[in-house]
Design a protein around this motif. Sequence first.
Motif, PDB file in Angstrom:
ATOM      1  N   PRO A 277      -9.406  -4.675  -0.151  1.00  0.00           N
ATOM      2  CA  PRO A 277      -8.174  -4.084   0.370  1.00  0.00           C
ATOM      3  C   PRO A 277      -8.043  -2.604  -0.010  1.00  0.00           C
ATOM      4  N   ILE A 278      -7.556  -1.797   0.918  1.00  0.00           N
ATOM      5  CA  ILE A 278      -7.347  -0.374   0.669  1.00  0.00           C
ATOM      6  C   ILE A 278      -5.947  -0.179   0.088  1.00  0.00           C
ATOM      7  N   SER A 279      -4.982  -0.889   0.667  1.00  0.00           N
ATOM      8  CA  SER A 279      -3.622  -0.741   0.159  1.00  0.00           C
ATOM      9  C   SER A 279      -3.294  -1.943  -0.724  1.00  0.00           C
ATOM     10  N   GLY A 280      -2.397  -1.730  -1.648  1.00  0.00           N
ATOM     11  CA  GLY A 280      -2.111  -2.754  -2.657  1.00  0.00           C
ATOM     12  C   GLY A 280      -1.065  -3.748  -2.223  1.00  0.00           C
ATOM     13  N   ILE A 281      -0.239  -4.128  -3.152  1.00  0.00           N
ATOM     14  CA  ILE A 281       0.772  -5.157  -2.932  1.00  0.00           C
ATOM     15  C   ILE A 281       1.727  -4.751  -1.809  1.00  0.00           C
ATOM     16  N   LYS A 282       2.077  -5.714  -0.997  1.00  0.00           N
ATOM     17  CA  LYS A 282       3.073  -5.492   0.048  1.00  0.00           C
ATOM     18  C   LYS A 282       4.116  -6.590  -0.053  1.00  0.00           C
ATOM     19  N   VAL A 283       5.358  -6.186  -0.223  1.00  0.00           N
ATOM     20  CA  VAL A 283       6.449  -7.160  -0.273  1.00  0.00           C
ATOM     21  C   VAL A 283       7.215  -7.040   1.038  1.00  0.00           C
ATOM     22  N   TYR A 284       7.488  -8.154   1.650  1.00  0.00           N
ATOM     23  CA  TYR A 284       8.164  -8.103   2.941  1.00  0.00           C
ATOM     24  C   TYR A 284       9.284  -9.125   2.993  1.00  0.00           C
TER      25      TYR A 284
ATOM     26  N   ASP B  48      -3.495   5.645   2.964  1.00  0.00           N
ATOM     27  CA  ASP B  48      -4.015   4.302   2.688  1.00  0.00           C
ATOM     28  C   ASP B  48      -3.970   3.451   3.952  1.00  0.00           C
ATOM     29  N   ASP B  49      -2.838   3.549   4.660  1.00  0.00           N
ATOM     30  CA  ASP B  49      -2.684   2.827   5.923  1.00  0.00           C
ATOM     31  C   ASP B  49      -2.348   3.848   7.000  1.00  0.00           C
ATOM     32  N   PRO B  50      -2.919   3.718   8.180  1.00  0.00           N
ATOM     33  CA  PRO B  50      -2.584   4.682   9.229  1.00  0.00           C
ATOM     34  C   PRO B  50      -1.159   4.468   9.727  1.00  0.00           C
TER      35      PRO B  50
ATOM     36  N   GLN C 267      -2.378   6.951  13.833  1.00  0.00           N
ATOM     37  CA  GLN C 267      -2.732   8.245  13.285  1.00  0.00           C
ATOM     38  C   GLN C 267      -3.064   8.083  11.809  1.00  0.00           C
ATOM     39  N   GLY C 268      -4.272   8.493  11.483  1.00  0.00           N
ATOM     40  CA  GLY C 268      -4.689   8.365  10.097  1.00  0.00           C
ATOM     41  C   GLY C 268      -5.395   9.628   9.638  1.00  0.00           C
ATOM     42  N   GLY C 269      -6.060   9.533   8.509  1.00  0.00           N
ATOM     43  CA  GLY C 269      -6.784  10.694   8.005  1.00  0.00           C
ATOM     44  C   GLY C 269      -6.119  11.262   6.775  1.00  0.00           C
ATOM     45  N   GLN C 270      -6.265  12.567   6.607  1.00  0.00           N
ATOM     46  CA  GLN C 270      -5.743  13.183   5.388  1.00  0.00           C
ATOM     47  C   GLN C 270      -4.232  13.362   5.455  1.00  0.00           C
ATOM     48  N   MET C 271      -3.612  13.333   4.275  1.00  0.00           N
ATOM     49  CA  MET C 271      -2.160  13.441   4.164  1.00  0.00           C
ATOM     50  C   MET C 271      -1.646  14.722   4.827  1.00  0.00           C
TER      51      MET C 271
ATOM     52  N   TYR D 171      -1.717   6.068  -2.392  1.00  0.00           N
ATOM     53  CA  TYR D 171      -1.657   5.566  -3.763  1.00  0.00           C
ATOM     54  C   TYR D 171      -2.965   5.748  -4.512  1.00  0.00           C
ATOM     55  N   ASN D 172      -4.092   5.758  -3.779  1.00  0.00           N
ATOM     56  CA  ASN D 172      -5.369   5.895  -4.485  1.00  0.00           C
ATOM     57  C   ASN D 172      -5.801   7.355  -4.638  1.00  0.00           C
TER      58      ASN D 172
END
Lengths: 113, 737
Positions: B722-729, B289-291, B323-327, B282-283
């Motif tokens: 926070p790196i990631s924004g709103i989370k609805v669960y 944003d999240d692995p 697993q993270g890193g570039q898209m 998103y950024n």
Amino acid sequence: MIFTVVLFFFAVFQLNAQEKETKVDTISIKTSAICNDCKERLEHDMAFEKGVKSVELDLDTKVLTITYKENKTTEEKLKTAVTKIGYDADEMVADQKAHDRLPACCQKGAEPH
Amino acid sequence: MKKYIFIASLVLWQTAQIYSQQVSGGVFEIVNGENNPLVGANVVQLNSLNGTTTDVSGHFNLKLKNEFSKKLIASYVGYQNDTINLEEIGYEHVHITLNNLQNLDEVEVVSRKKGSHLSRSETRGITSINEGELQKAACCNLSESFENSASVDVSYSDAVTGSKQIQLLGLAGLYTQMLTENIPNLRGLAVPYRLGYVPGSWMHSIQVSKGTSSVINGYEAMAGQINIEYKKPDDGEKMFLNLYANHMGKIEGNLNARFELNDKWSTMIFAHAEEFGVKYDYNDDSFLDDPLIRQINLFNRWKYKGQDLRMQFGFKYLTENRQGGQMNYDPEKPNDTENGYGVGVETDRYEGFLKMGYILKNRANSSIGFQNQVVYHDVNSFYGLNDYDANQLSYYGNLMLQSYISDTRHQYTTGISFALDNYNQQLNDTTWVRNEQVSGAFFQYTYSNYKNLNLIAGVRLDYNNLYGWLFTPRLHAKYNINEHNILRLSFGRGFRTANVIAENTSILATSKRVLFTEELNIESSWNFGLTYTAYIDIGAKELSITTDYFHTRFNNQVIMDREEDPFIVYIYNLNGKSYSNSVQVEAQYEPINRFELKLAFRYNDVKTTIGGELKEKPFVSKYIGLLSASYQTNLKKWQFDLNVQVNGDQRLAYTGFNPEPYQRPERSPVYAILNTQITKYFKRWDVYIGGENLTNYRQDHPIIQANEPFGDYFDSSIVWGPISGIKVYAGVRFTIK
């Protein structure tokens, strides 16, 4: 954000105000509850019986006090509900199957703990 | 004849005068929701010498004397006395529970019942562990468990791995000892991702204490201690199922079930699986944003409850893939600069524990305990072109004897312990092998005058094969000024061996090189704390206000200095001052029935000598504010929770030596996070829906040189928000009691 917080507080006060009691009756039922586990179980399960407005078990006297809406349920129904959870309700004996499903500590004859 | 009857009845009447009534019952303490008999507790008729002591099973029989009132006083050293009015509760099966006073730390309890949150009440010492503060978030794991805790901060370590760390007293989580059921755990290689290793619904409760803690658990707790209690095989719900999903695509399932095989044996199985398999950016910095995470976590525990012997053992296995890193990074292709920047962390962790307790028959209030734990942790990982593979084998053993001196006002616990840590680490071409063995002995004296003073004084002496002899004295005291005012004091020393790379893997997700400029010594510190709690009656409710001050001073600390050179992180021993001052005020009140409010504020002053200069420690918020509100409708059918946390500004790690586009401000802005949850309870089901970070607050550009991740200035560790924004669960829980 401030809006959400204010809204939350407002909602709480609203909900609180709505709790005014309609036409209700109160019944006291002597049960065979033993421990805090029994108390939690009875209070939780009875809360979901139709018409029940409030429910509280006094562990010392084993008396379950229920406030209920007169037009929604009867004393008889409430007592039956207690027996189906596995406990005696005044003169009515606990449903044997339900009683046997209770944890050992909550079955009749268990030491209070 | 009539005469005899008269005499007989007179005799009977007289007997009745002296011994009117027989009382029987038991004295217990509640430990983790179960009744533990108190052996040798005193049960005395009020204002008389007529009394008895409880037997091995905690039971007593007493003939009441009629000339005294029908009240009993039950007492036991280290426990709060209780007066029981027999006329109210009857004479048979008198059940008395006493509250433990021994834990003198201000223990903050974050307890979770039925995998969720019911009502909560405030906490005083260890007393309320089971009825304590309940959790308000549908927390997936340990990291979300502290949302309503003013003492514990949780923050991201970097912008690529999803790793989160706690802070206590403004000091890194490393200085807080983590215990699972009173055994030190989640150390060394487990540190970077450990908050994700404990599923929320497995936990029965968490105890948080600030300052140095008891010497019994070793010398490590420097800033505080967090103990996690799992659910027990002989208590609580028979089966529990939780299914959770959030709008980003994370899914999670938890199952636990317990079986009481007979009077003595019981067992419990726990299973947890989670998967997050959706790539988000998103950024727009080309990085996830999240692995992506896939974890399976299994636990089987057993309990044996004999007359004198108690035993518990269990096995745990965890496997996790991150697993993270570039898209555009493709894990199937070779990990090179062509493929983009990738992060992969594969973890396998095995744990086994065995605890035994033996109650000594011939001496009241005495027992022997033996704790054992073996952990094997294996990690294979890469952070861009940095390869890091490591494994750790650890053993912990602690043999304890608890008894008393002369009378039960003076109790002691003494014992010996042995801990082994075997590390094999390989970072690119460098290999480290470390074998650390610590043998120790400890003695802890506990005094209680039954009235208003409690004292715990402990010493331990350890021999560490790498650092020699280590002496750890610790003191805790609690003084009840009166019923409404309690003062607590804690003072003590702590040590810790740093595992620089293992515990700071975030530094691998930068282009910086790590350089050890000298042989590292063991970290050591002194901590002093003062806590004052006032309970004020306002109307029918009690307002509690807790104010505490903690000071930590390091004699040695391992410094990670990234302020000298843009390309090198220097690692060396502290040369100068390093300290933390933390002041916190926390108020709790229930203004309306079932509406609970908590307000807290903390000020942190944490400074360390870095490169010869005393500087504010980076990534520590100057202050923290917390507001938590919770409302439960009548009959507990609905629950509403809301939580706001304000994070003060932080000094960020220095980036002024980078070219301008790669610089970051000196300080972070102040920001707030809002979380909320609504739960609807049905008879067997609960349904919940909630949102984290509802205002969608995000740190802009968390990664430096994200466009050229193999460049000289790449750095994903300047993270303050926070790196990631709103989370609805949303989720459901199913419980069979």
